[in-house]
Design a protein around this motif. Structure first.
Motif, PDB file in Angstrom:
ATOM      1  N   GLU A   1       7.407   8.778  -1.797  1.00  0.00           N
ATOM      2  CA  GLU A   1       7.246   9.830  -2.805  1.00  0.00           C
ATOM      3  C   GLU A   1       6.037   9.525  -3.693  1.00  0.00           C
ATOM      4  N   ASP A   2       5.198  10.545  -3.844  1.00  0.00           N
ATOM      5  CA  ASP A   2       3.932  10.421  -4.572  1.00  0.00           C
ATOM      6  C   ASP A   2       4.021   9.823  -5.965  1.00  0.00           C
ATOM      7  N   ARG A   3       4.951  10.374  -6.757  1.00  0.00           N
ATOM      8  CA  ARG A   3       4.938  10.016  -8.173  1.00  0.00           C
ATOM      9  C   ARG A   3       5.921   8.899  -8.509  1.00  0.00           C
ATOM     10  N   ALA A   4       6.633   8.398  -7.500  1.00  0.00           N
ATOM     11  CA  ALA A   4       7.625   7.348  -7.758  1.00  0.00           C
ATOM     12  C   ALA A   4       6.930   6.010  -8.010  1.00  0.00           C
ATOM     13  N   ALA A   5       7.721   5.051  -8.534  1.00  0.00           N
ATOM     14  CA  ALA A   5       7.153   3.771  -8.981  1.00  0.00           C
ATOM     15  C   ALA A   5       6.398   3.044  -7.870  1.00  0.00           C
ATOM     16  N   LEU A   6       6.961   2.966  -6.668  1.00  0.00           N
ATOM     17  CA  LEU A   6       6.301   2.170  -5.620  1.00  0.00           C
ATOM     18  C   LEU A   6       4.900   2.678  -5.317  1.00  0.00           C
ATOM     19  N   SER A   7       4.749   3.998  -5.234  1.00  0.00           N
ATOM     20  CA  SER A   7       3.443   4.576  -4.958  1.00  0.00           C
ATOM     21  C   SER A   7       2.464   4.201  -6.068  1.00  0.00           C
ATOM     22  N   ARG A   8       2.927   4.274  -7.296  1.00  0.00           N
ATOM     23  CA  ARG A   8       2.049   3.958  -8.427  1.00  0.00           C
ATOM     24  C   ARG A   8       1.702   2.474  -8.451  1.00  0.00           C
ATOM     25  N   VAL A   9       2.665   1.629  -8.075  1.00  0.00           N
ATOM     26  CA  VAL A   9       2.373   0.192  -7.991  1.00  0.00           C
ATOM     27  C   VAL A   9       1.320  -0.032  -6.900  1.00  0.00           C
ATOM     28  N   ALA A  10       1.523   0.607  -5.740  1.00  0.00           N
ATOM     29  CA  ALA A  10       0.604   0.404  -4.610  1.00  0.00           C
ATOM     30  C   ALA A  10      -0.818   0.837  -4.979  1.00  0.00           C
ATOM     31  N   PHE A  11      -0.929   1.942  -5.720  1.00  0.00           N
ATOM     32  CA  PHE A  11      -2.258   2.475  -6.031  1.00  0.00           C
ATOM     33  C   PHE A  11      -2.766   2.011  -7.406  1.00  0.00           C
ATOM     34  N   GLY A  12      -2.033   1.061  -8.020  1.00  0.00           N
ATOM     35  CA  GLY A  12      -2.550   0.397  -9.212  1.00  0.00           C
ATOM     36  C   GLY A  12      -2.422   1.184 -10.505  1.00  0.00           C
ATOM     37  N   SER A  13      -1.588   2.227 -10.541  1.00  0.00           N
ATOM     38  CA  SER A  13      -1.470   2.997 -11.784  1.00  0.00           C
ATOM     39  C   SER A  13      -0.109   2.768 -12.453  1.00  0.00           C
ATOM     40  N   HIS A  14       0.489   1.619 -12.221  1.00  0.00           N
ATOM     41  CA  HIS A  14       1.788   1.286 -12.821  1.00  0.00           C
ATOM     42  C   HIS A  14       1.625  -0.038 -13.575  1.00  0.00           C
ATOM     43  N   PRO A  15       2.360  -0.200 -14.691  1.00  0.00           N
ATOM     44  CA  PRO A  15       2.256  -1.480 -15.419  1.00  0.00           C
ATOM     45  C   PRO A  15       2.616  -2.699 -14.554  1.00  0.00           C
ATOM     46  N   ILE A  16       3.449  -2.504 -13.533  1.00  0.00           N
ATOM     47  CA  ILE A  16       3.734  -3.608 -12.605  1.00  0.00           C
ATOM     48  C   ILE A  16       2.564  -3.724 -11.634  1.00  0.00           C
ATOM     49  N   LYS A  17       1.982  -4.912 -11.536  1.00  0.00           N
ATOM     50  CA  LYS A  17       0.861  -5.134 -10.602  1.00  0.00           C
ATOM     51  C   LYS A  17       1.294  -6.139  -9.546  1.00  0.00           C
TER      52      LYS A  17
END
Ligand SMILES: [Zn+2]
Ligand SMILES: [Zn+2]
Length: 545
Positions: free
Chosen positions: A302-318
């Motif tokens: 899912e595009d906007r879910a946490a894992l996608s954001r982590v993978a693409f670097g736009s989540h506080p978790i790196k």
């Protein structure tokens, strides 16, 4: 108009012939009972759409005779349409406490919680709704409180399984009770309406308890940060992950709004009492890498879910090279491309990925053949009617049931009205079916004019031509705009040629404005086809000056 007479009818308005959007109706003595009301997720056939809902026209026309909606469990494909469709039906909902908690959250989000009557059922009692006596029978699945429905009617008993598996150690909830199911079988079961999802699996689904050892091993061995992705609603898996974090001495961080929501409902209904205290993402990032474990949503790509954001670097978790991502879920068919995109992104960063192919980190929530056979033995139905599957799954379960000694199997698909009793089961008619799509904030017919236009736009592109016409013909220069064509470096000459073609088409403007409009449209499209080989949608705006 089909009104159930002295008979027992069944109609699926969704979920039979597809996986998703389950809606089933039982009809008896003038009344209807609905079981489940779910959604399906986006499909490239519906550009710009995330949610697809069943068209309930058939039962909306009979809403006065609908007694209520009974929900088997809280997965989206069973409850997801309620926030959009239940209010108009105007009937009460019936669900167990955990399922009701999830439904309430959805209704509140949609702002109609006050206008939909939601009842929490007492599972120790029979829920009597007109001619239907409904008992909630606990079965295991990948969410708490999944309930098979044993539905007594004057024409026989139906056992509607919902989604289920057999699991002697489900971690959360009660395992299926063989004595209870056998006793239902002893009383006589007319029809078993049964989950077909995993009918092609020769092995049983496996126990939730066994997953713990698999995940513990992976996490214990991991060097850096570990992120585990799973379905938020799988509270048993969340419990397992909490235990793994404690056992491996890692602090737990939970990333994803749906996880927060599930944790809240689960704790409010008596589950996950010993789930460890969590740290927020910022605190997690300050901890030594091998002292943190993150649980995140988004394992289906899912595009906007946490894992996608982590993978693409736009989540506080790196995450960095040497960290580990565990997919504690299976790929839902249709999501492979989206999941692959995220996995490629993680792979490029040197992140280690563990799926159910490398370690025992997931078990399915649906019955394989040994479990189906066991259920047939307990219940001994006269008729097996497969649901919750594509046509190939439904056909296969029918064949399998016959080979296991079930006397009759009946394969139906969405919209077919089946008379289960009295007499031999048979199809007696058709109910209208269809799909609605949630487009922004509005519900539209999935194959109506608006969505068809959207498809054409996405396939062909679009052009607008504005022309001012006075008594002596064209005034000024026609204005042309385009969207989605042609190739960028061609745009200037393309535009010039289109303007020339429009001017030519207005040289001797016919009195009939419709004819003029059509001439301009065809002239414009001809230029577009010459430049691109495509036939864009052309809107002509005639301004009388
Ligand atoms: Zn389901
Ligand atoms: Zn389910």
């Amino acid at each position: 108009m089909t009104t159930p007479k002295n008979e027992l009818l069944f109609v699926a308005l969704g979920g039979s012939g597809e996986i998703g959007m389950n809606v089933n109706l039982y009809g008896c003595q003038g009344k209807w009972l609905m079981v489940d009301c779910g959604i399906t997720f986006a499909d490239p056939a519906y550009p710009g759409i995330e949610l697809i809902l069943p068209d309930l026209q058939f039962i909306e026309e009979r809403a006065d005779d609908l007694l209520g909606i009974v929900l088997t469990h809280g997965h989206e494909d069973h409850i997801g349409a309620l926030p959009y469709l239940a209010e108009d039906l105007g009937v009460p909902l019936y669900a167990t406490a955990f399922t009701a908690g999830l439904i309430r959250g959805k209704l509140e989000e949609e702002g109609n919680a006050k206008r939909v009557k939601l009842n929490v059922v007492d599972t120790t009692k029979t829920l009597q709704l007109g001619p239907f006596g409904v008992d909630f029978i606990p079965l295991s699945h990948s969410i708490p409180e999944m309930s098979g429905l044993s539905i007594a009617t004057p024409y026989g008993r139906v056992f509607h399984t919902g989604d289920w598996k057999l699991d002697a150690s489900p971690v959360i909830g009660k395992p299926a009770a063989p004595e209870q199911l056998s006793a239902i079988g002893d009383g006589g079961v007319l029809a078993l309406v049964c989950d077909s999802t995993n009918v092609f699996n020769n092995d049983p689904s496996g126990s939730e308890a066994d997953v713990r050892a698999g995940i513990t091993e992976v996490v214990a061995k991991a060097k850096g940060r570990v992120l585990v992705t799973t379905f938020a609603s799988n509270a048993a898996r969340l419990h397992t992950l909490g235990e793994v974090a404690k056992q491996t001495g890692r602090a737990l961080c939970v990333a994803g709004r749906s996880l927060d929501r599930i944790l809240k409902v689960a704790k409010a209904t008596g589950y996950l009492k010993d789930f460890p205290a969590t740290v927020d993402p910022e605190a997690a990032m300050r901890l030594p890498r091998d002292k943190v474990m993150i649980v995140a949503t988004g394992g289906q790509g899912e595009d906007r879910a946490a894992l996608s954001r982590v993978a693409f670097g736009s989540h506080p978790i790196k995450l960095d090279a040497g960290d580990t991502v565990v997919f504690s879920s299976k790929q839902i068919p249709g999501n492979e491309v989206a999941i692959g995109r995220i996995q490629n992104q993680l792979a490029a960063k040197g992140i280690v990925m563990i799926t159910d192919r490398q370690a025992h980190v997931h078990v399915s929530g649906h019955p394989g053949r040994p479990e189906l056979a066991q259920m047939y033995k307990w219940l001994r139905p006269e008729i097996l009617m497969p649901v919750h599957g594509e046509m190939r799954h439904l056909m296969e379960q029918a064949r399998f049931a016959l080979s296991e000694g079930v006397p009759q199997a009946l394969v139906q698909s969405n919209g077919e009205i089946v008379r289960l009793a009295p007499g031999n089961p048979q199809k007696i008619g058709h109910a209208p079916i269809g799909r609605l799509v949630l487009d922004g904030d509005v519900l539209l017919p999935g194959d109506g004019g608006t969505i068809n236009e959207r498809r054409k736009l996405s396939i062909n592109g679009q052009m607008s031509v504005a022309v001012a016409i006075g008594g002596r013909g064209l005034i000024g220069t026609p204005q042309v705009r385009y969207n989605g064509l042609p190739v960028e470096e061609d745009r200037v000459p393309f535009l010039e040629e289109t303007v020339d073609a429009v001017i030519a088409a207005t040289k001797q403007p016919p009195k009939d404005r419709e004819k003029l409009r059509e001439a301009i449209r065809l002239a414009t499209r001809k230029v577009a086809t010459r430049w691109t080989g495509k036939k864009p949608i052309v809107d002509v705006l005639l301004i009388e000056a």
